[in-house]
Design a protein around this motif. Structure first.
Motif, PDB file in Angstrom:
ATOM      1  N   GLN A  53     -30.116 -55.159 -25.758  1.00  0.00           N
ATOM      2  CA  GLN A  53     -31.437 -54.726 -25.311  1.00  0.00           C
ATOM      3  C   GLN A  53     -31.549 -54.793 -23.787  1.00  0.00           C
ATOM      4  OE1 GLN A  53     -30.752 -56.763 -27.802  1.00  0.00           O
ATOM      5  NE2 GLN A  53     -32.369 -56.847 -29.358  1.00  0.00           N
TER       6      GLN A  53
ATOM      7  N   VAL B 111     -30.212 -49.688 -18.045  1.00  0.00           N
ATOM      8  CA  VAL B 111     -29.822 -48.281 -17.924  1.00  0.00           C
ATOM      9  C   VAL B 111     -31.045 -47.424 -17.603  1.00  0.00           C
ATOM     10  CG1 VAL B 111     -29.003 -46.268 -19.225  1.00  0.00           C
ATOM     11  CG2 VAL B 111     -27.784 -48.449 -19.380  1.00  0.00           C
TER      12      VAL B 111
ATOM     13  N   LEU C 194     -23.187 -50.831 -18.278  1.00  0.00           N
ATOM     14  CA  LEU C 194     -22.726 -50.853 -19.667  1.00  0.00           C
ATOM     15  C   LEU C 194     -21.515 -51.758 -19.854  1.00  0.00           C
ATOM     16  CD1 LEU C 194     -23.099 -47.069 -20.577  1.00  0.00           C
ATOM     17  CD2 LEU C 194     -24.586 -48.956 -21.252  1.00  0.00           C
TER      18      LEU C 194
ATOM     19  N   THR D 203     -20.965 -47.761 -26.057  1.00  0.00           N
ATOM     20  CA  THR D 203     -21.330 -49.168 -25.908  1.00  0.00           C
ATOM     21  C   THR D 203     -21.964 -49.712 -27.191  1.00  0.00           C
ATOM     22  OG1 THR D 203     -21.691 -48.856 -23.536  1.00  0.00           O
ATOM     23  CG2 THR D 203     -22.699 -50.793 -24.551  1.00  0.00           C
ATOM     24  N   VAL D 204     -22.862 -48.933 -27.790  1.00  0.00           N
ATOM     25  CA  VAL D 204     -23.516 -49.367 -29.021  1.00  0.00           C
ATOM     26  C   VAL D 204     -22.499 -49.541 -30.140  1.00  0.00           C
ATOM     27  CG1 VAL D 204     -25.182 -48.709 -30.801  1.00  0.00           C
ATOM     28  CG2 VAL D 204     -25.734 -48.358 -28.397  1.00  0.00           C
TER      29      VAL D 204
ATOM     30  N   ILE E  63     -23.750 -44.489 -23.704  1.00  0.00           N
ATOM     31  CA  ILE E  63     -24.519 -45.461 -24.485  1.00  0.00           C
ATOM     32  C   ILE E  63     -23.967 -45.556 -25.905  1.00  0.00           C
ATOM     33  CG2 ILE E  63     -26.782 -45.951 -25.505  1.00  0.00           C
ATOM     34  CD1 ILE E  63     -28.037 -44.712 -23.004  1.00  0.00           C
TER      35      ILE E  63
ATOM     36  N   THR F 158     -29.105 -54.617 -21.624  1.00  0.00           N
ATOM     37  CA  THR F 158     -28.245 -53.571 -21.060  1.00  0.00           C
ATOM     38  C   THR F 158     -28.933 -52.215 -21.091  1.00  0.00           C
ATOM     39  OG1 THR F 158     -26.222 -54.740 -21.688  1.00  0.00           O
ATOM     40  CG2 THR F 158     -26.053 -52.368 -21.332  1.00  0.00           C
ATOM     41  N   LEU F 159     -29.538 -51.861 -22.239  1.00  0.00           N
ATOM     42  CA  LEU F 159     -30.186 -50.558 -22.365  1.00  0.00           C
ATOM     43  C   LEU F 159     -31.397 -50.442 -21.446  1.00  0.00           C
ATOM     44  CD1 LEU F 159     -29.981 -50.055 -26.239  1.00  0.00           C
ATOM     45  CD2 LEU F 159     -28.437 -49.204 -24.466  1.00  0.00           C
TER      46      LEU F 159
ATOM     47  N   LEU G 246     -32.293 -40.836 -26.649  1.00  0.00           N
ATOM     48  CA  LEU G 246     -32.668 -41.162 -25.273  1.00  0.00           C
ATOM     49  C   LEU G 246     -33.698 -40.125 -24.847  1.00  0.00           C
ATOM     50  CD1 LEU G 246     -32.461 -42.372 -22.422  1.00  0.00           C
ATOM     51  CD2 LEU G 246     -30.371 -41.032 -22.092  1.00  0.00           C
TER      52      LEU G 246
ATOM     53  N   ILE H 205     -35.166 -45.684 -25.047  1.00  0.00           N
ATOM     54  CA  ILE H 205     -33.954 -45.596 -25.860  1.00  0.00           C
ATOM     55  C   ILE H 205     -34.280 -46.216 -27.214  1.00  0.00           C
ATOM     56  CG2 ILE H 205     -31.578 -46.373 -26.168  1.00  0.00           C
ATOM     57  CD1 ILE H 205     -31.292 -46.395 -23.131  1.00  0.00           C
TER      58      ILE H 205
END
Length: 579
Positions: free
Chosen positions: A45, A51, A38, A184-185, A181, A47-48, A153, A66
């Motif tokens: 996209q 994860v 993160l 970060t978002v 998350i 990054t997620l 999630l 996600i």
């Protein structure tokens, strides 16, 4: 990486079947790995999806998705394990819409042991793979920013008959990941909304700077420490006058030794914040842990040796300006921390939980190519946009040669005052300085003057006092390359041009005061790696004839650079023949 059931089987005692490592430690490892992802400077996209790839290594799961809700100008995003560009619809089709709707509406995790028997999955069980004898379980947790749910999630797995406790522990683990998350978002969305405004502001200021026309009657701005009156320097100062009036973040770019700190201070002193503090810090001079404490401060007991609370540089710079030098050298992890401060103007001290708000104008500087660093994922693109609202390029000393003489005179004046001497610069000494490339810019010029003045034995510095006249110039050795290190091969970093002289014998244009260097006979730029003197006209023409009037070939014959060849053509008034 293998799934967690494989990890767990390897983690079980062969006889008793009890875990060798607590599941809490496995979860902690997963959180650590995900936090690193993160903090990496990638697309949201990407990054997620990364994860989810890590999650598949720590949880028994078949699919993970996600899904983020649309927010203003930011479209909705749906990614899964193995995500690639244009695959959102494929993962969106796996989402049980009723279940997702309940999670978003209630902000409460949803756990279902058998989706085939749950009313929320009446139309979605098949999409999750619950066909035949397969029993599929589902876990979904909300992703929140504060109290607002901004996405979900979710994972699904083939039910293996393990205890409900296992499901509960997975829910807690996923909830912690969802919280990370969410943070970060939030950062991505704030930057996304702010980027257009920053680019519009940057475009407006750049347009204003590009339309700036020199006005002869304009009063020249005198700034302490900035010496010279070259066109390049005047143009820079004119830009600074405009930029200083705003609160926009400024990025000073240029080679080492060009005076970025002086310009940063000038921006502060010409701004409405001039009465406020000017705080500076070199980001490359401190390790990351120390840098965080220096910038944000720390609370008592935050770490070993923190016996008292201490304000950071951002607090000290409140209502003023902070100058972050060598901004390109900070680590990706620290870039994320700094981005929040620049964006929100708020932070917490190290070891503290109280959010502090400041009003600080930020000026940064670097000699790195940040665009290349962004392309190599070494520098966050969002941070780049934040600090590069108004980029200003610092001119190297070779592009402001008429400033060399007054700078040298000022440095010698300081030397005399500090050492009780009365040295002066002979005209021949100025010839040497005007012919040097100075790859280290103003800082190198100052060092050169001080070093030469220290060793000078007469009442004035003359040509032969300089190290380059004795084949001892360290700069020439450095910029020529490792192969040129032996002292016997040391030569001046650039050819020393011979300036025209007046009837009195002094170099033309060099009066006693003020010093006005004659630069017409010197090329605009001199390569630091160019060596040797320009040959006389006859030898030059002979080389051109031998090379068939190909300048590159003539340069090789004479041991010069193509730039020197072009300069000699103009100097001798030779017309190039086209054969």
């Amino acid at each position: 990486m293998a799934h967690v059931d494989a990890i767990e089987s390897a983690n079980l005692d062969a006889r008793s079947g009890t875990p060798l490592m607590p599941l809490s430690e496995i979860a902690l490892t997963g959180i650590y790995e995900i936090s690193k992802i993160l903090n990496a400077p990638n697309r949201l996209q990407t990054t997620l999806a990364s994860v989810l790839n890590v999650l598949s290594s720590f949880l028994q799961m078949r699919h993970g998705v996600i899904s983020l809700l649309a927010d203003d100008d930011v479209p909705d995003i749906t990614v899964g394990v193995g995500w690639n560009e244009g695959a959102d619809e494929r993962y969106r089709a796996r989402l049980p819409q009723k279940a997702i709707g309940q999670i978003v509406a209630t902000a409460v995790p949803l756990v279902v042991e058998d989706v085939a028997k749950h009313s929320l999955f009446a139309t979605d069980a098949a999409a999750l793979g619950a066909v035949g004898s397969d029993r599929v379980s589902f876990i979904g947790v909300p992703i929140r920013i504060g109290v607002k749910v901004i996405g979900t999630l979710t994972i699904d797995r083939v039910w293996d008959g393990r205890s409900v406790f296992r499901l509960d522990s997975d829910v807690r683990f996923l909830t912690m990941i969802a919280n990370l998350i969410g943070q970060t978002v939030q950062l991505y969305r704030v930057v996304s909304r702010d980027r257009d405004r920053l680019m519009a502001e940057s475009h407006r200021l750049q347009k204003e700077l590009s339309e700036l026309k020199p006005v002869r009657e304009r009063k020249k701005v005198l700034i302490k420490g900035i010496i010279g009156d070259s066109p390049a320097l005047r143009s820079l100062l004119d830009k600074i006058i405009i930029v200083a009036k705003s609160n926009s973040t400024v990025l000073l770019r240029g080679e080492s030794g060009t005076g970025k700190e002086l310009i940063a201070k000038a921006i502060h002193e010409l701004s409405p914040r001039a009465k406020g503090p000017f705080v500076k810090i070199n980001c490359a001079a401190l390790p990351e842990s120390v840098l965080e404490s220096e910038l944000f401060g720390h609370e008592k007991g935050a770490f070993t040796g923190a016996i008292n609370s201490r304000k950071g540089r951002f607090e000290l710079a409140d209502k003023g300006t902070i100058f972050l030098d060598e901004i390109g050298e900070i680590s990706p992890a620290f870039q994320a921390k700094l981005l929040r401060v620049l964006q929100e103007q708020e932070f917490e001290r190290v070891g503290g939980n109280h959010t502090l708000k400041v009003d600080v104008r930020v000026v940064t500087a670097t000699n790195r190519n940040l665009e290349e660093a962004v392309a190599r994922n070494e520098f966050r693109a969002d941070l780049y946009y934040r600090i590069s609202v108004v980029p200003i390029l610092m001119p190297p000393l070779r592009d402001r040669r008429s400033d060399i003489a007054p700078l040298a005179a000022e440095f010698l004046k300081r030397f005399n005052e500090e050492n009780g001497r009365t040295l002066s610069l002979d005209a021949s000494a100025l010839e040497v300085l005007m012919g040097c490339g100075f790859p280290g810019n103003v800082r190198e010029l100052e060092n050169c003057v001080q070093r030469t003045a220290t060793l000078a034995q007469g009442g004035s510095i003359v040509m032969d006092d300089f190290a380059c006249r004795k084949n001892e110039c360290l700069s020439a050795m450095l910029w020529k390359g490792p192969s040129e290190f032996p002292p016997a091969r040391l030569r001046p970093a650039v050819p020393l041009p011979v300036l025209p002289r007046t009837a009195s014998g002094s170099a033309e244009g060099y009066g006693p005061s003020p010093i006005q260097p004659a630069v017409d006979s010197i090329p605009a730029t001199v390569e630091a790696t160019s060596y040797g003197q320009v040959p006389d006209r006859e030898r030059f023409i002979a080389a051109m004839e031998k090379s068939g009037w190909v300048q590159a070939k003539a340069a090789r014959i004479l041991g010069l650079t193509p730039r020197q060849i072009g300069y000699a053509l103009k100097k001798h008034g030779i017309e190039v023949k086209h054969l």
